[in-house]
Design an enzyme around this catalytic site. Structure first.
Site, mmCIF file in Angstrom:
data_model
loop_
_atom_site.group_PDB
_atom_site.id
_atom_site.type_symbol
_atom_site.label_atom_id
_atom_site.label_comp_id
_atom_site.label_asym_id
_atom_site.label_seq_id
_atom_site.Cartn_x
_atom_site.Cartn_y
_atom_site.Cartn_z
ATOM 1 N N TYR A 64 5.309 -55.919 43.679
ATOM 2 C CA TYR A 64 4.943 -54.828 42.776
ATOM 3 C C TYR A 64 3.985 -53.846 43.459
ATOM 4 O O TYR A 64 3.839 -52.705 43.024
ATOM 5 C CB TYR A 64 4.265 -55.349 41.506
ATOM 6 C CG TYR A 64 5.122 -56.183 40.590
ATOM 7 C CD1 TYR A 64 6.465 -56.418 40.838
ATOM 8 C CD2 TYR A 64 4.560 -56.763 39.451
ATOM 9 C CE1 TYR A 64 7.230 -57.201 39.992
ATOM 10 C CE2 TYR A 64 5.317 -57.546 38.596
ATOM 11 C CZ TYR A 64 6.649 -57.769 38.871
ATOM 12 O OH TYR A 64 7.392 -58.559 38.019
ATOM 13 N N GLN A 110 10.608 -67.703 34.990
ATOM 14 C CA GLN A 110 10.516 -66.358 34.422
ATOM 15 C C GLN A 110 11.845 -65.636 34.620
ATOM 16 O O GLN A 110 12.312 -65.481 35.741
ATOM 17 C CB GLN A 110 9.379 -65.557 35.074
ATOM 18 C CG GLN A 110 9.197 -64.197 34.416
ATOM 19 C CD GLN A 110 8.011 -63.411 34.937
ATOM 20 O OE1 GLN A 110 8.125 -62.226 35.240
ATOM 21 N NE2 GLN A 110 6.861 -64.067 35.026
ATOM 22 N N PRO A 130 11.152 -58.163 27.765
ATOM 23 C CA PRO A 130 11.434 -58.676 26.416
ATOM 24 C C PRO A 130 11.763 -57.576 25.416
ATOM 25 O O PRO A 130 12.250 -57.875 24.315
ATOM 26 C CB PRO A 130 10.127 -59.392 26.045
ATOM 27 C CG PRO A 130 9.071 -58.662 26.816
ATOM 28 C CD PRO A 130 9.720 -58.315 28.122
ATOM 29 N N SER A 139 3.313 -52.812 29.455
ATOM 30 C CA SER A 139 2.818 -51.709 28.636
ATOM 31 C C SER A 139 1.618 -51.083 29.315
ATOM 32 O O SER A 139 0.815 -51.775 29.933
ATOM 33 C CB SER A 139 2.425 -52.220 27.240
ATOM 34 O OG SER A 139 2.119 -51.145 26.391
ATOM 35 N N ILE A 152 -0.203 -51.775 24.001
ATOM 36 C CA ILE A 152 -0.795 -53.022 24.465
ATOM 37 C C ILE A 152 -1.257 -53.853 23.267
ATOM 38 O O ILE A 152 -0.986 -55.057 23.177
ATOM 39 C CB ILE A 152 -1.964 -52.737 25.427
ATOM 40 C CG1 ILE A 152 -1.420 -52.277 26.798
ATOM 41 C CG2 ILE A 152 -2.863 -53.961 25.598
ATOM 42 C CD1 ILE A 152 -2.486 -51.793 27.764
#
Length: 269
Positions: free
Chosen positions: A42, A155, A183, A226, A232
């Site tokens: 990332y 995950q 999600p 988020s 959030i």
């Protein structure tokens, strides 16, 4: 039941503006999050670490997860994996991570070498738990055989349009977590009529309904990405939304099948 894991975490993937995660992580922790998820590729571990350091929440109260071994980095040698994890710890400003994932079972991933490195870190206490990401039952079986440490979590992409029933059942059977990334299906939940009707009935959002549906499942945690404070906080509040059996069944029955993250090297291809 699988080991302790805060069931709503903050996902931090972004391709640009990685510096934003300093403030986003700090905001999330101050809002009540205690689970932060990142990854080596990332490119934001240093900002995630800074966000944790700037918050008023003690490090020992934060469940911090990161990932390594992503197709062509690092590897394939155990030394390279060890060096990458040490670099992650340094960037995250921490002496340990609560969970270290194998990011993809592809490319330079070699089970014996990878888990050999992970197990060394686990024995030394630098990695509290070992997990995998984007694994299917066959690769999970192999990981369980190769890893000295128990597999704590898998995950994977999971949302109402990619429900992962088989992997959820596997997680319950083998007592580990399924941690759902994407999600909210990258915003596609907002266009679904079933989720929209249920959200309207509860006076809430489709995002919260999607998260509440996932949280209704045994051994499932979520890591929605988020950046805005309102979202959030809304995502965390999904913990308090109780869907009834009929609503859960309606979401279970969504027939659309749509996987967003579908790499050529993925084990399901």
């Amino acid at each position: 039941m699988a080991g302790n894991l805060p069931r709503v975490g903050l996902g931090t993937y972004s391709e640009t503006n990685r510096e934003q995660w300093v403030e986003c992580v700090k905001t999330a922790l101050e809002a009540g999050y205690r689970h932060i998820d990142t990854a080596q590729v990332y490119g934001n571990e240093e900002y995630v670490g800074e966000g944790i350091a700037r918050s008023d929440v003690p490090r020992e109260e934060v469940f911090l997860a990161t990932k390594t071994v992503h197709v062509d980095v690092p590897g394939p040698t155990q030394t390279e994996i060890v060096e990458s994890v040490e670099e992650s710890l340094e960037k995250l400003r921490t002496e340990y991570v609560d969970l270290l994932y194998v990011h993809w079972p592809a490319g330079c991933y070699e089970p014996e070498t990878t888990f050999g490195a992970f197990d060394d870190f686990h024995r030394e206490g630098l990695v509290r738990n070992v997990g995998v990401s984007n694994f299917e039952p066959e690769t999970l079986e192999e990981a369980r055989e190769m890893s000295e440490a128990p597999i704590f979590a898998n995950q994977v992409e999971c949302h109402p349009f990619c429900q992962q029933a088989e992997l959820r059942e596997y997680a319950v059977e083998h007592d580990h977590w399924l941690v759902a990334y994407c999600p909210l299906a990258r915003g596609e939940v907002f266009d679904d009529p079933v989720l929209g009707e249920i959200a309207e009935d509860h006076g809430t959002t489709e995002a919260q309904v999607s998260l509440a549906w996932l949280l209704s499942k045994e051994n499932v945690a979520v890591v929605p990405r988020s950046t805005g404070e309102r979202h959030i906080r809304e995502n965390l509040a999904a913990r308090d939304l109780d869907l009834n059996d009929e609503e859960i069944e309606r979401i279970d029955g969504i027939e659309r099948e749509h996987r967003l993250i579908d790499r050529d090297y993925a084990p399901w291809n």
